[in-house]
Scaffold this motif. Structure first.
Motif, PDB file in Angstrom:
ATOM      1  N   GLY A  22      37.603  61.964  46.388  1.00 33.30           N
ATOM      2  CA  GLY A  22      36.723  63.116  46.169  1.00 33.30           C
ATOM      3  C   GLY A  22      37.392  64.464  46.403  1.00 33.30           C
ATOM      4  N   LEU A  23      38.639  64.444  46.846  1.00 33.24           N
ATOM      5  CA  LEU A  23      39.305  65.703  47.195  1.00 33.24           C
ATOM      6  C   LEU A  23      39.575  66.592  45.973  1.00 33.24           C
ATOM      7  N   GLY A  24      40.035  65.978  44.886  1.00 31.85           N
ATOM      8  CA  GLY A  24      40.319  66.747  43.668  1.00 31.85           C
ATOM      9  C   GLY A  24      39.056  67.410  43.137  1.00 31.85           C
ATOM     10  N   THR A  25      37.953  66.689  43.168  1.00 33.28           N
ATOM     11  CA  THR A  25      36.673  67.237  42.714  1.00 33.28           C
ATOM     12  C   THR A  25      36.279  68.412  43.604  1.00 33.28           C
ATOM     13  N   THR A  26      36.430  68.222  44.915  1.00 30.81           N
ATOM     14  CA  THR A  26      36.080  69.291  45.859  1.00 30.81           C
ATOM     15  C   THR A  26      36.913  70.540  45.608  1.00 30.81           C
ATOM     16  N   LEU A  27      38.225  70.369  45.446  1.00 33.95           N
ATOM     17  CA  LEU A  27      39.099  71.530  45.238  1.00 33.95           C
ATOM     18  C   LEU A  27      38.785  72.231  43.923  1.00 33.95           C
ATOM     19  N   THR A  28      38.518  71.431  42.878  1.00 31.00           N
ATOM     20  CA  THR A  28      38.222  72.015  41.565  1.00 31.00           C
ATOM     21  C   THR A  28      36.927  72.839  41.638  1.00 31.00           C
ATOM     22  N   ASN A  29      35.883  72.255  42.235  1.00 34.85           N
ATOM     23  CA  ASN A  29      34.613  72.991  42.339  1.00 34.85           C
ATOM     24  C   ASN A  29      34.734  74.196  43.273  1.00 34.85           C
ATOM     25  N   THR A  30      35.510  74.041  44.337  1.00 34.11           N
ATOM     26  CA  THR A  30      35.682  75.159  45.275  1.00 34.11           C
ATOM     27  C   THR A  30      36.314  76.349  44.568  1.00 34.11           C
ATOM     28  N   PHE A  31      37.320  76.082  43.730  1.00 31.17           N
ATOM     29  CA  PHE A  31      37.978  77.203  43.062  1.00 31.17           C
ATOM     30  C   PHE A  31      37.106  77.816  41.970  1.00 31.17           C
ATOM     31  N   THR A  32      36.175  77.045  41.424  1.00 33.87           N
ATOM     32  CA  THR A  32      35.240  77.654  40.475  1.00 33.87           C
ATOM     33  C   THR A  32      34.360  78.658  41.226  1.00 33.87           C
ATOM     34  N   GLU A  33      33.924  78.260  42.434  1.00 36.81           N
ATOM     35  CA  GLU A  33      33.116  79.195  43.256  1.00 36.81           C
ATOM     36  C   GLU A  33      33.930  80.432  43.624  1.00 36.81           C
ATOM     37  N   VAL A  34      35.176  80.192  44.060  1.00 38.50           N
ATOM     38  CA  VAL A  34      36.041  81.304  44.477  1.00 38.50           C
ATOM     39  C   VAL A  34      36.266  82.255  43.299  1.00 38.50           C
ATOM     40  N   ALA A  35      36.543  81.684  42.119  1.00 37.86           N
ATOM     41  CA  ALA A  35      36.816  82.507  40.933  1.00 37.86           C
ATOM     42  C   ALA A  35      35.595  83.364  40.589  1.00 37.86           C
ATOM     43  N   ARG A  36      34.405  82.760  40.696  1.00 37.40           N
ATOM     44  CA  ARG A  36      33.167  83.526  40.423  1.00 37.40           C
ATOM     45  C   ARG A  36      33.030  84.671  41.419  1.00 37.40           C
ATOM     46  N   GLU A  37      33.246  84.346  42.705  1.00 33.71           N
ATOM     47  CA  GLU A  37      33.117  85.391  43.749  1.00 33.71           C
ATOM     48  C   GLU A  37      34.089  86.539  43.500  1.00 33.71           C
ATOM     49  N   ARG A  38      35.286  86.187  43.013  1.00 36.41           N
ATOM     50  CA  ARG A  38      36.310  87.224  42.805  1.00 36.41           C
ATOM     51  C   ARG A  38      36.170  87.937  41.474  1.00 36.41           C
ATOM     52  N   GLY A  39      35.193  87.522  40.665  1.00 38.20           N
ATOM     53  CA  GLY A  39      34.923  88.236  39.424  1.00 38.20           C
ATOM     54  C   GLY A  39      35.715  87.751  38.212  1.00 38.20           C
ATOM     55  N   PHE A  40      36.418  86.617  38.328  1.00 38.09           N
ATOM     56  CA  PHE A  40      37.091  86.087  37.134  1.00 38.09           C
ATOM     57  C   PHE A  40      36.041  85.555  36.162  1.00 38.09           C
ATOM     58  N   GLU A  41      36.341  85.666  34.870  1.00 34.71           N
ATOM     59  CA  GLU A  41      35.378  85.222  33.865  1.00 34.71           C
ATOM     60  C   GLU A  41      35.728  83.850  33.307  1.00 34.71           C
ATOM     61  N   ILE A  42      37.024  83.558  33.252  1.00 33.19           N
ATOM     62  CA  ILE A  42      37.439  82.307  32.619  1.00 33.19           C
ATOM     63  C   ILE A  42      38.530  81.642  33.468  1.00 33.19           C
ATOM     64  N   LEU A  43      38.406  80.340  33.668  1.00 32.14           N
ATOM     65  CA  LEU A  43      39.485  79.550  34.268  1.00 32.14           C
ATOM     66  C   LEU A  43      40.080  78.680  33.171  1.00 32.14           C
ATOM     67  N   GLN A  44      41.400  78.574  33.181  1.00 33.48           N
ATOM     68  CA  GLN A  44      42.086  77.737  32.188  1.00 33.48           C
ATOM     69  C   GLN A  44      43.030  76.779  32.901  1.00 33.48           C
ATOM     70  N   LEU A  45      43.326  75.671  32.254  1.00 37.13           N
ATOM     71  CA  LEU A  45      44.315  74.727  32.792  1.00 37.13           C
ATOM     72  C   LEU A  45      44.842  73.906  31.632  1.00 37.13           C
ATOM     73  N   SER A  46      45.894  73.139  31.921  1.00 35.02           N
ATOM     74  CA  SER A  46      46.322  72.148  30.937  1.00 35.02           C
ATOM     75  C   SER A  46      46.599  70.839  31.655  1.00 35.02           C
ATOM     76  N   VAL A  47      46.379  69.735  30.917  1.00 34.41           N
ATOM     77  CA  VAL A  47      46.490  68.396  31.495  1.00 34.41           C
ATOM     78  C   VAL A  47      47.064  67.450  30.444  1.00 34.41           C
ATOM     79  N   TYR A  48      47.872  66.508  30.866  1.00 32.51           N
ATOM     80  CA  TYR A  48      48.459  65.564  29.919  1.00 32.51           C
ATOM     81  C   TYR A  48      47.397  64.556  29.472  1.00 32.51           C
ATOM     82  N   ALA A  49      47.431  64.201  28.192  1.00 34.69           N
ATOM     83  CA  ALA A  49      46.433  63.265  27.659  1.00 34.69           C
ATOM     84  C   ALA A  49      46.493  61.914  28.376  1.00 34.69           C
ATOM     85  N   THR A  50      47.651  61.576  28.910  1.00 32.90           N
ATOM     86  CA  THR A  50      47.790  60.305  29.641  1.00 32.90           C
ATOM     87  C   THR A  50      47.148  60.359  31.035  1.00 32.90           C
TER      88      THR A  50
END
Ligand SMILES: CC(C)(COP(=O)(O)OP(=O)(O)OC[C@H]1O[C@@H](n2cnc3c(N)ncnc32)[C@H](O)[C@@H]1OP(=O)(O)O)[C@@H](O)C(=O)NCCC(=O)NCCS
Length: 183
Positions: A107-135
């Protein structure tokens, strides 16, 4: 100071804390263990130049990078961050996360991902982007579950050391509903 305490699926507690320069040797050791797996991250070679790492930390902190380290039983087991873009892309930040083998699927990855969405909102960012390998099905699953959506795909962008290829999937999350209108 601990930013957040979270209970993992196995009952242990993880502490999320803002990265300090003194954490770098231990954090780099964890990152190197993931680089050595060869499947998930861009780098082929482990990090050995700690002076360069310290310079990276200072430069990135100045640029507004936010970085949380996750510890279990007093040991760092992973990290996640957002890096702001600049100029006409200052409303965008790039998200990244890694967790050491042995501490995944708790559950740690989920927690960190959601935490940074909250942090980004608080800091006023509008869009988060990432890239991930299809595998990397687990990471893709986690990002989708946390609200990211696939917005592009670079075919065969990644060639592993064994000669096999994979696509790199681009994903985005709009932090506020008012950026949903595209031009
Ligand atoms: C990707 C990563 C950050 C996810 O973090 P995690 O702590 O392992 O993930 P969680 O425990 O929060 O969630 C894992 C989820 O993936 C699911 N999952 C596990 N293996 C899976 C697979 N092969 N395919 C699809 N889903 C999978 C689990 O069932 C769980 O789903 P649920 O929460 O809906 O039940 C972590 O595994 C990691 O660091 N991996 C190596 C490095 C990496 O891939 N970094 C990301 C690069 S883009």
């Amino acid at each position: 100071m601990v930013y957040k305490k979270v209970k993992l699926k196995d009952g242990r507690t993880t502490m999320l804390d803002w990265l300090k320069e003194s954490d770098l040797p231990e954090l780099v050791e964890v990152l190197n263990s993931v680089i050595r797996e060869g499947k998930y991250l861009f780098m082929n070679n482990v990090i050995t130049d700690m002076e360069e790492e310290r310079r990276w930390y200072k430069r990135s902190s100045k640029e507004g990078m936010l970085y949380l380290v996750a510890s279990v039983d007093g040991k760092i087991v992973g990290g996640a961050s957002i890096h702001p873009r600049t100029d006409k892309r200052s409303h965008v930040a790039e998200f990244g996360v890694f967790i050491r083998d042995g501490y995944r699927n708790l559950g740690l990855g989920t927690t960190l991902t959601n935490t940074f969405t909250e942090v980004a909102r608080e800091r006023g960012f509008e869009i988060l982007q990432l890239s991930v390998y299809a595998t990397n099905k687990r990471a893709f699953h986690v990002y989708k579950k946390c609200g990211y959506r696939e917005c592009g795909r670079l075919a065969r962008d990644i060639k592993f050391l064994d000669g096999t290829y994979t696509d790199r999937i681009l994903m985005e999350l709009f932090c506020n509903s008012d950026v949903e209108d595209r031009v």
